[in-house]
Design a protein around this motif. Structure first.
Motif, PDB file in Angstrom:
ATOM      1  N   ALA A 130       0.857  -1.185   0.000  1.00 48.01           N
ATOM      2  CA  ALA A 130       0.000   0.000   0.000  1.00 48.01           C
ATOM      3  C   ALA A 130       0.896   1.238   0.000  1.00 48.01           C
ATOM      4  N   PRO A 131       0.395   2.383  -0.495  1.00 43.38           N
ATOM      5  CA  PRO A 131       1.249   3.555  -0.748  1.00 43.38           C
ATOM      6  C   PRO A 131       2.189   3.954   0.382  1.00 43.38           C
ATOM      7  N   GLY A 132       1.679   4.309   1.558  1.00 45.68           N
ATOM      8  CA  GLY A 132       2.556   4.780   2.624  1.00 45.68           C
ATOM      9  C   GLY A 132       3.493   3.699   3.127  1.00 45.68           C
ATOM     10  N   CYS A 133       2.977   2.481   3.208  1.00 42.40           N
ATOM     11  CA  CYS A 133       3.790   1.382   3.739  1.00 42.40           C
ATOM     12  C   CYS A 133       4.988   1.087   2.848  1.00 42.40           C
ATOM     13  N   ARG A 134       4.754   1.028   1.536  1.00 47.14           N
ATOM     14  CA  ARG A 134       5.872   0.704   0.647  1.00 47.14           C
ATOM     15  C   ARG A 134       6.850   1.863   0.501  1.00 47.14           C
ATOM     16  N   LYS A 135       6.420   3.060   0.884  1.00 52.03           N
ATOM     17  CA  LYS A 135       7.367   4.178   0.896  1.00 52.03           C
ATOM     18  C   LYS A 135       8.428   3.961   1.968  1.00 52.03           C
ATOM     19  N   PHE A 136       8.046   3.324   3.069  1.00 50.98           N
ATOM     20  CA  PHE A 136       8.978   3.134   4.178  1.00 50.98           C
ATOM     21  C   PHE A 136       9.685   1.787   4.120  1.00 50.98           C
ATOM     22  N   VAL A 137       8.938   0.724   3.905  1.00 54.70           N
ATOM     23  CA  VAL A 137       9.498  -0.631   3.997  1.00 54.70           C
ATOM     24  C   VAL A 137      10.046  -1.076   2.650  1.00 54.70           C
ATOM     25  N   ARG A 138      11.322  -1.415   2.636  1.00 49.83           N
ATOM     26  CA  ARG A 138      11.940  -2.025   1.453  1.00 49.83           C
ATOM     27  C   ARG A 138      12.001  -3.523   1.688  1.00 49.83           C
ATOM     28  N   ASP A 139      11.448  -4.265   0.736  1.00 53.84           N
ATOM     29  CA  ASP A 139      11.299  -5.713   0.925  1.00 53.84           C
ATOM     30  C   ASP A 139      12.642  -6.377   1.194  1.00 53.84           C
ATOM     31  N   GLY A 140      12.707  -7.082   2.329  1.00 49.04           N
ATOM     32  CA  GLY A 140      13.923  -7.783   2.707  1.00 49.04           C
ATOM     33  C   GLY A 140      14.907  -6.928   3.473  1.00 49.04           C
ATOM     34  N   GLU A 161      13.846  -3.656   5.767  1.00 50.19           N
ATOM     35  CA  GLU A 161      13.203  -3.343   7.054  1.00 50.19           C
ATOM     36  C   GLU A 161      12.127  -4.360   7.413  1.00 50.19           C
ATOM     37  N   GLY A 162      11.831  -5.258   6.480  1.00 41.93           N
ATOM     38  CA  GLY A 162      10.787  -6.256   6.686  1.00 41.93           C
ATOM     39  C   GLY A 162      10.375  -6.829   5.352  1.00 41.93           C
ATOM     40  N   PHE A 163       9.105  -7.189   5.247  1.00 44.31           N
ATOM     41  CA  PHE A 163       8.602  -7.775   4.009  1.00 44.31           C
ATOM     42  C   PHE A 163       7.387  -7.006   3.509  1.00 44.31           C
ATOM     43  N   VAL A 164       7.317  -6.856   2.175  1.00 42.88           N
ATOM     44  CA  VAL A 164       6.178  -6.210   1.518  1.00 42.88           C
ATOM     45  C   VAL A 164       5.474  -7.274   0.688  1.00 42.88           C
ATOM     46  N   VAL A 165       4.167  -7.447   0.916  1.00 44.74           N
ATOM     47  CA  VAL A 165       3.406  -8.489   0.220  1.00 44.74           C
ATOM     48  C   VAL A 165       2.279  -7.845  -0.589  1.00 44.74           C
ATOM     49  N   PRO A 166       1.803  -8.525  -1.639  1.00 49.81           N
ATOM     50  CA  PRO A 166       0.705  -7.964  -2.432  1.00 49.81           C
ATOM     51  C   PRO A 166      -0.540  -7.745  -1.571  1.00 49.81           C
ATOM     52  N   SER A 167      -1.205  -6.613  -1.761  1.00 48.82           N
ATOM     53  CA  SER A 167      -2.434  -6.320  -1.015  1.00 48.82           C
ATOM     54  C   SER A 167      -3.495  -7.370  -1.320  1.00 48.82           C
ATOM     55  N   GLY A 168      -4.151  -7.837  -0.281  1.00 50.04           N
ATOM     56  CA  GLY A 168      -5.259  -8.770  -0.435  1.00 50.04           C
ATOM     57  C   GLY A 168      -4.870 -10.221  -0.576  1.00 50.04           C
ATOM     58  N   SER A 169      -3.575 -10.536  -0.568  1.00 51.70           N
ATOM     59  CA  SER A 169      -3.125 -11.924  -0.745  1.00 51.70           C
ATOM     60  C   SER A 169      -2.827 -12.562   0.607  1.00 51.70           C
ATOM     61  N   SER A 170      -3.728 -13.420   1.076  1.00 53.38           N
ATOM     62  CA  SER A 170      -3.487 -14.107   2.345  1.00 53.38           C
ATOM     63  C   SER A 170      -2.370 -15.128   2.215  1.00 53.38           C
TER      64      SER A 170
END
Length: 400
Positions: A325-335, A337-346
């Motif tokens: 999501a917009p604000g979250c991916r601005k801060f978190v770089r995958d791998g 500061e943490g992990f970024v996953v596709p929105s809505g994908s359980s």
């Protein structure tokens, strides 16, 4: 020495009189709820007091008047909640317009979607006033389900767009994505915008914490209990994780409000937790206690600004699992500061949670990176400098 109430009133008046007025005489700050003022916008009020001789907070005070006025402001109790009912919306806008006329501010600062829509409508009913639109997230301006809400969204965006077209306006957003979305729907502020790092966080108040040493890792969600926060997806991911035999404790912190059509009823949340390794606590006295106990932060939001809870967790050296999501991916770089996953994908969220559960050393490394990211551009000091520059642009010609 006078009675306590009189003494407090005199002290608050003294604070207001001491405030510098380099840019203007008065700013009206509209925020949906008094608790939101105290939890998120004390730093903003401090900046506004440097820009204006008087700061008036217009909010549904929720019994918080004394605490808000202790910040050196005056409080007007007013419900800024927008409504999809046209008659209610017009009645609220008319009342707010009369308030604007009575107060005669040099600028109005509208925080979050409801005050922005209501405030922009009210501004059409009064002579021109400079206005700062402060988008902490797009809310129903960004995503709306159902025909009635989509009709409301289109009408609201037209109102906001007409306000942003005027040279007496300025917009604050928390991600470039939010700005792009506004432009796509015709609400283009031109060069009159600033992209903030959320509300910022004080790294001295939210210090780096050691790993909690839990036998079973704890993931914490901190935020309002809204469907657009992705809580349904989170529950599905936890079910997938349990089916794999992974052990994870999920702690949910935040209120469910009947006033918000997107709110998840308390009974539904309780039912979720009863059938899973999950706990729900509606209120928190000190959110730092959450991060002393939790191993990592999770927020699978379907749409977000820059969440304060994310910044607080990161400042405490907690790694982050977030949706794209917009604000979250601005801060978190995958791998990083943490992990970024596709929105809505359980399924993707479950995979990310599993990686966090299985890798305590990775959690610690990513937590350290998260705090460093805060220090590099997301502190209250960083945000304060951007706010001052925005007000200098908006009000540069207002004083004198």
């Amino acid at each position: 020495m006078g009675p306590p109430d009189l003494q407090n009133a005199e002290e608050n008046q003294a604070r207001r009189q001491q405030a510098p007025s380099a840019l203007c005489r008065k700013v009206l700050l509209l925020v949906p709820d008094g608790r939101f003022v105290l939890s998120h916008f004390k730093p903003l009020i401090a900046v506004l007091r440097e820009c204006a001789g008087e700061v008036v907070v217009v909010t549904h005070a929720s019994g918080q008047e004394a605490e808000i006025e202790a910040l050196g402001t005056r409080v007007i109790d007013f419900s800024c909640q927008s409504s999809i009912s046209a008659s209610r919306q017009l009645a609220s806008a008319w009342a707010l317009a009369r308030l604007f006329e009575a107060e005669s501010p040099d600028a109005v600062h509208l925080v979050s979607a409801d005050p922005i829509v209501l405030g922009c409508l009210a501004l059409k009913l009064v002579p021109p006033i400079r206005v700062m639109l402060h988008m902490t997230g797009l809310g129903l301006l960004g995503k709306a389900s159902g025909q009635l809400l989509r009709l409301y969204q289109r009408a609201a965006l037209r109102i906001v767009g007409s306000t942003l077209a005027k040279p007496t306006s300025y917009v604050l957003v928390e991600s470039a994505d939010s700005l792009d979305l506004l432009r796509k729907v015709g609400a283009d502020p031109g060069p009159r915008f600033a992209i903030l790092g959320g509300v910022g966080v004080d790294p001295q108040a939210f210090t780096a914490l050691p790993p909690p040493g839990n036998d079973i890792p704890v993931a914490a969600f901190v935020g309002r209990m809204l469907r657009r926060k992705g809580l349904g997806v989170l529950m599905q991911a936890c079910d997938r994780l349990a089916a794999r035999g992974e052990r994870l404790q999920l702690d949910l912190y935040g209120e469910s409000s009947d006033a918000d059509p997107d709110a998840i009823p308390a009974s539904e949340i309780s039912a979720w937790c009863a059938h899973r390794s999950a706990r729900w606590q509606a209120s928190i006295n000190d959110v730092r206690e959450v991060w002393r106990q939790a191993d990592f932060f999770v927020l699978p939001s379907l749409g977000e600004g820059m969440p304060r809870a994310l910044l607080e967790a990161a400042a405490c050296s907690r790694p982050l699992v977030v949706a794209d999501a917009p604000g979250c991916r601005k801060f978190v770089r995958d791998g990083v500061e943490g992990f970024v996953v596709p929105s809505g994908s359980s399924a993707a969220l479950a995979d990310a949670l599993q990686r966090m559960v299985r890798d305590p050393e990775g959690r610690e490394r990513m937590g350290e990176a998260a705090r460093l990211r805060v220090l590099q551009g997301f502190t209250q000091a960083h945000v304060g400098r951007s706010l001052k520059a925005a007000y200098l642009s908006l009000l540069g010609g207002a004083h004198g």
